[in-house]
Scaffold this active site. Structure first.
Site, short mmCIF file in Angstrom:
data_model
loop_
_atom_site.label_atom_id
_atom_site.label_comp_id
_atom_site.label_asym_id
_atom_site.label_seq_id
_atom_site.Cartn_x
_atom_site.Cartn_y
_atom_site.Cartn_z
N PRO A 71 9.43 -1.27 8.91
CG PRO A 71 11.24 -0.49 10.12
CD PRO A 71 10.43 -1.70 9.88
CD GLU A 72 7.20 -1.54 2.90
OE1 GLU A 72 7.46 -1.31 1.72
OE2 GLU A 72 6.25 -2.25 3.25
CE LYS A 85 13.52 -2.87 2.79
NZ LYS A 85 12.66 -3.99 3.17
CG ASN A 105 5.35 -8.26 2.32
OD1 ASN A 105 5.62 -8.71 1.21
ND2 ASN A 105 4.45 -8.79 3.11
NE ARG A 109 8.21 -10.22 4.38
CZ ARG A 109 9.06 -9.25 4.08
NH1 ARG A 109 10.25 -9.52 3.59
NH2 ARG A 109 8.73 -7.99 4.28
#
Ligand code: ZN
Length: 276
Positions: free
Chosen positions: A2-3, A55, A170, A264
């Site tokens: 989730p962003e 977030k 990301n 990442r």
């Protein structure tokens, strides 16, 4: 993963379903949450508001308690009608907040705590968040200032730092860098003021575009497949998840690199993103 836009939409959905309603049942696998339920029961209180901050998802109850949850990689909130079959296994349940109309179930949520009244404003993580890309009063100048202060950091890293900008993850990191033609390995100090400003405004534009209703989640590429409504991110994004595929703009093979201690993945086009 989730962003900010996902959390924002989740907060809005939970707010619509729960706000103004009375809690009829509260359950959690977290002992610290159950201790609050035992000492000062949530049952009988009203859910006043559900909001997002970067977030973090914040559920405020009457009487001054706010439930802060953070989804990290795999957490999510679902809403069900009482008795409706859950779409996730029971052992993934972490929190249930039920009203007589709806049951909000938090699955695999790794971070959850109650914060009392004023402590919310002083909260260690919340108070350090950078300007919220989805906040109504987004302070762009402050965001650019915080970004510029990360002089020696690779820009791809700086964009993920929630103390610089809150809400970006990301996927958007990769998409924003591509849209701005910026090499993910560039140091912040190598970028010009207009470049930093453009990164910030693009990040805000992408996230905001993805919280308007009726759009497939997380879309930055609005090309020929926009109307298919497919969920595959490779059909909705410029570079993320498109390693070894041709760049949508120039046809060059999209590269993937692992950046940082947490490795990442960064997807980027070495031709479109040549610039510092
Ligand atoms: Zn390209």
């Amino acid at each position: 993963m989730p962003e900010g836009d996902t959390i924002y939409r989740a907060a809005q959905t939970l707010h619509r379903a729960l706000s103004g309603r009375v809690v009829v049942r509260f359950e959690s696998v977290f002992p610290a949450l159950m201790k609050v339920q035992y000492d000062a029961p949530l049952t009988g209180r009203t859910i006043e508001q559900v909001t997002s901050a970067g977030k973090h998802l914040l559920m405020r109850f009457s009487g001054g308690h706010t439930l802060r949850t953070h989804m990290r990689m795999n957490g999510s909130w679902h809403i069900y009608r009482p008795g409706e079959r859950w779409k996730r296994p029971h052992h993934d349940m972490r929190i249930i907040v039920a009203t007589s109309e709806f049951e909000a179930v938090g699955f695999n949520i790794p971070v959850a705590e109650f914060v009392k009244g004023d402590a919310l404003r002083r909260h260690r993580e919340l108070s350090r968040l950078g300007p919220d890309l989805l906040g109504e009063a987004f302070d762009e100048a402050e965001a650019i200032r915080r970004l510029r202060a990360r002089t020696d950091m690779a820009i791809a890293h700086a964009l993920l730092d929630q103390r610089v900008l809150a809400g970006i993850g990301n996927v958007y990191k990769c998409e924003v860098l591509f849209a701005c033609g910026v090499n993910p390995l560039s140091k912040v100090g190598e970028l010009s003021e207009p470049q930093l400003a453009r990164l910030v405004s693009t990040a805000r534009r992408f996230l905001r575009a993805n919280v308007s209703p009726g759009l497939a989640p997380m879309t930055t590429f609005s090309g020929f497949r926009r109307t298919t409504g497919r969920d595959d991110p490779r059909e909705r994004l410029w570079v993320y998840g498109r390693g070894r595929l041709p760049c949508r703009r120039c046809g060059t093979t999209i590269q993937v690199l692992k950046q940082g201690a947490d490795a990442r993945l960064t997807y980027w086009c070495p031709r479109c993103q040549r610039g510092a």
